[in-house]
Design an enzyme around this catalytic site. Sequence first.
Site, PDB file in Angstrom:
ATOM      1  N   GLU A   1      -2.295   8.094  -4.030  1.00 48.11           N
ATOM      2  CA  GLU A   1      -2.665   7.668  -5.389  1.00 48.11           C
ATOM      3  C   GLU A   1      -4.136   8.003  -5.663  1.00 48.11           C
ATOM      4  O   GLU A   1      -4.950   8.017  -4.741  1.00 48.11           O
ATOM      5  CB  GLU A   1      -2.389   6.172  -5.584  1.00 48.11           C
TER       6      GLU A   1
ATOM      7  N   ARG B   1       0.847  -1.187   0.000  1.00 51.22           N
ATOM      8  CA  ARG B   1       0.000   0.000   0.000  1.00 51.22           C
ATOM      9  C   ARG B   1       0.882   1.235   0.000  1.00 51.22           C
ATOM     10  O   ARG B   1       1.976   1.241   0.552  1.00 51.22           O
ATOM     11  CB  ARG B   1      -0.905   0.031   1.245  1.00 51.22           C
TER      12      ARG B   1
ATOM     13  N   HIS C   1      -1.250   0.397  -9.681  1.00 48.99           N
ATOM     14  CA  HIS C   1      -1.974  -0.435  -8.709  1.00 48.99           C
ATOM     15  C   HIS C   1      -2.720  -1.574  -9.424  1.00 48.99           C
ATOM     16  O   HIS C   1      -3.937  -1.723  -9.322  1.00 48.99           O
ATOM     17  CB  HIS C   1      -2.959   0.422  -7.899  1.00 48.99           C
TER      18      HIS C   1
END
Length: 331
Positions: free
Chosen positions: A269, A240, A287
């Site tokens: 993000e 993460r 991601h």
Amino acid sequence: MSLPRILVTRAIFPDVVERLRAHFEVEANPEDAIWTPAELAARLADKDGAFTTGSQRIDAALLASAPRLRIVANMAVGYNNFDLDAMNAAGVQGTNAPDVLTETTADFGFALLMATARRITESEHYLRAGRWTQWSYDMFAGADIHGSTLGIIGMGRIGQGIARRGAHGFGMQVLYHNRSRLTPELEAQCKATYRDKQDLLRSADHVVLVLPYTAASHHLIGAAELALMKPGATLVNIARGGIVDDAALAQALRARRIAAAGLDVFEGEPQVHPDLLALSNVVLTPHIASATEPTRRAMANLAADNLIAFFDGRGALTPINTPNATARQGG
């Protein structure tokens, strides 16, 4: 009797939405609009459940404006978008989507490691720019994977999958750091040796981060930790954003304090630190570690299964919290 009302917060597979419609009154988001917190709260005001995708924040303020809400099913294994204390106090069940993405994510983590160590993105950009005119002995010379030392921080199912790929497929020495040690049986299966974090960072040729994001893991890798790593080492983050101090990492990469990094997740993000974007020795992906169609379908269907089982009275299949049972009874 009216059906429970469900909000699907982002666009998902249409057939999964139709599955939900067989059980619920569904408000979907087919245009994949990105709602503000206020817009999300307004849409949840009359909903009994929600299907989230990992980026929608569920906190005390939102829960106060959604008095009927009883369950939020996350289409992700991580759930740092959930304030679990607030959800427990409000009596709202949270669920995630573990297991179904383990092998796919481990595949991607190893792919990102290889792309980073072997400078694949950097060399492709060089070629596409028309700069390749002749061979040279040191052209994009990177680091070996086989026979090197792999350090894994976070040794859950995905970390174990990466360890098996490294140890069994590439003959790597595997070191790991985790909140608790694996059983001797799992250590043997992964051919992995436990080390404290500092020793792992000093020893590993390649470090992969696969741990959950919590307040305790915020900036777990910052300037001090990067200074411990070998100058030729690589760092890969598929966990993460926020676990790595992106500004400190950019500085270390610019100074060649470490050789390279591969990042699938970022602080804030979808925004990416501009200093990272300017560097050639970092591989950046948006991601996508779990992004194969079979795996994303399995994640979506597990989130749907959690909603269906919960409202059928069977209980959530993959719960992540223990809500106050008397806080709310639903609409």
